[in-house]
Design an enzyme around this catalytic site. Structure first.
Site, PDB file in Angstrom:
ATOM      1  N   SER A  52       0.831  -1.211   0.000  1.00 36.23           N
ATOM      2  CA  SER A  52       0.000   0.000   0.000  1.00 36.23           C
ATOM      3  C   SER A  52       0.860   1.253   0.000  1.00 36.23           C
ATOM      4  O   SER A  52       0.355   2.350  -0.284  1.00 36.23           O
ATOM      5  CB  SER A  52      -0.928   0.009   1.219  1.00 36.23           C
ATOM      6  OG  SER A  52      -0.203  -0.224   2.423  1.00 36.23           O
ATOM      7  N   ASP A  90       5.316  -7.181   2.864  1.00 36.37           N
ATOM      8  CA  ASP A  90       4.578  -7.596   1.677  1.00 36.37           C
ATOM      9  C   ASP A  90       5.527  -8.021   0.566  1.00 36.37           C
ATOM     10  O   ASP A  90       6.571  -7.392   0.350  1.00 36.37           O
ATOM     11  CB  ASP A  90       3.735  -6.428   1.151  1.00 36.37           C
ATOM     12  CG  ASP A  90       2.250  -6.655   1.304  1.00 36.37           C
ATOM     13  OD1 ASP A  90       1.829  -7.823   1.403  1.00 36.37           O
ATOM     14  OD2 ASP A  90       1.505  -5.665   1.316  1.00 36.37           O
ATOM     15  N   GLU A 188      -9.291  -9.841   3.473  1.00 37.27           N
ATOM     16  CA  GLU A 188      -9.626  -8.474   3.097  1.00 37.27           C
ATOM     17  C   GLU A 188     -10.960  -8.396   2.368  1.00 37.27           C
ATOM     18  O   GLU A 188     -11.202  -9.126   1.400  1.00 37.27           O
ATOM     19  CB  GLU A 188      -8.534  -7.867   2.208  1.00 37.27           C
ATOM     20  CG  GLU A 188      -8.837  -6.429   1.796  1.00 37.27           C
ATOM     21  CD  GLU A 188      -7.669  -5.705   1.168  1.00 37.27           C
ATOM     22  OE1 GLU A 188      -7.847  -4.534   0.777  1.00 37.27           O
ATOM     23  OE2 GLU A 188      -6.577  -6.294   1.066  1.00 37.27           O
TER      24      GLU A 188
END
EC number: 2.1.2.11
Length: 272
Positions: A52, A90, A188
Site C-alpha cells: 500500500s 509484503d 480483506e
C-alpha cells in the site's frame, strides 16, 4: 496494553500466545522509522510494511509498481524505528508469481532487511509456493479475499466471497494455504460471517481488514486510520484522529479499540 511496552521484539510464538488467549492482535501498516517508533510506543503488536506504500507514499493508483527494493528499503527503516512489534513485509506484484524459486529469493531479501514474515496474495494456486518457502525457513502470511495486486482481474476493488460458490472457493483457499504451512492469513473485504467461518475452521491467526470483528486481529492502514490526507475512505476505515489529542493518542485509541472488540463495528462491516 498500550502503557506496557516490552523491549524484546515479539515473535510468532508471542502472537500465537495472544491468539490462544483470545486477545485480539493489533497490526498497523507503516513505512518509516518515525511512525514505527510511535506505533511501538503505543503498544502495537505487529507492523506490516504493505505494498500500500505504492498508494500512500508513492502516489500510484494501484500497488502494482511497487518493487522488492522498495519494500526492503522501508522494512529496514521500520526495523530501525521499533524494538517490539512483529514485522511482516509484503511481497510485491511480480516478485513471487513466476516460480517458488523466485518467491524464495525475493522473500530472502526481505527477511535480510528485517522482516520476520512475508505476506503474499493468492489462494490454492499459491500453495505450492508457500510450501516451498516455509520448508526453507520463510514464515508466510497468506492474503485472500480482495487481493489488490489482482485488481484488474477482479474488475476493481470489490467485496469478495459473496454467494455460496465464491464463499466456498475462499474457504478452500484458506485451507490450502494452511495445509501448505501458512501460519497467518489476512482476510480483506469479505463478509463478516465468512471471515468468522474461515477463522474457526483454519485455526490459524486471521488478520482482518474489512472482514468483521471475529478475526483474530485487525490491520489498519496508517494513513487511513489517521485521516492522512482527509477525504473519503473505504467503508471499513475508522478515523481515529477524531477526538484524539495527538497522533500517539489516536494510535493508542485504535489499538485499544481492536483489543476490546469495539473496532470494527457493524458500520465497518460487509454483509453476505
Amino acid at each position: 496494553m498500550s502503557a506496557q511496552v516490552a523491549t524484546r521484539r515479539l515473535t510468532q510464538a508471542d502472537l500465537a500466545k495472544l491468539y490462544q488467549a483470545g486477545e485480539k492482535i493489533a497490526q498497523f501498516t507503516c513505512y518509516d522509522a518515525s511512525f514505527a517508533r510511535l506505533l511501538d510506543g503505543a503498544g502495537v503488536d505487529s507492523i506490516l510494511i504493505g505494498d500500500s506504500l505504492g498508494n500512500v507514499i508513492q502516489g500510484h493508483d494501484t500497488t502494482l509498481p511497487v518493487t522488492v527494493a522498495d519494500i526492503a528499503y522501508h522494512t529496514a527503516a521500520v526495523k530501525r524505528g521499533c524494538d517490539r512489534a512483529f514485522i511482516v513485509a509484503d511481497m510485491p506484484f511480480g516478485s513471487y508469481q513466476e516460480s517458488p524459486e523466485q518467491a524464495f529469493r525475493n522473500a530472502a531479501t526481505l527477511m535480510a532487511a528485517g522482516a520476520q514474515m512475508v505476506k503474499l496474495e493468492g489462494g490454492a494456486d499459491m500453495a505450492p509456493t508457500v510450501r516451498f518457502m516455509v520448508s526453507r525457513g520463510i514464515p508466510v502470511c497468506g492474503h485472500i479475499g480482495l487481493t489488490p495486486q489482482s485488481v484488474h482481474v477482479l474488475g476493481g476493488y470489490k467485496v469478495q466471497g459473496k454467494g455460496e460458490a465464491a464463499a466456498q472457493r475462499l474457504k478452500d483457499d484458506a485451507m490450502a494455504l494452511k495445509a501448505a504451512g501458512a501460519t497467518m492469513l489476512l482476510l480483506e473485504a469479505i463478509p463478516a460471517t465468512l471471515a468468522a467461518e474461515v477463522t474457526a475452521m483454519t485455526g490459524v491467526i486471521t488478520i482482518g481488514i474489512g472482514a468483521g470483528k471475529d478475526c483474530s486481529g485487525q490491520v489498519m492502514v496508517l494513513h487511513d486510520a489517521f485521516d492522512i490526507p482527509p477525504g473519503k475512505k473505504a467503508k471499513f476505515v475508522k478515523n481515529f484522529m477524531e477526538g484524539a489529542s495527538s497522533i500517539h493518542d489516536a494510535a493508542c485509541r485504535a489499538i485499544a479499540a481492536v483489543k476490546d472488540g469495539s473496532y470494527p463495528g457493524p458500520e465497518h462491516t460487509y454483509s453476505a
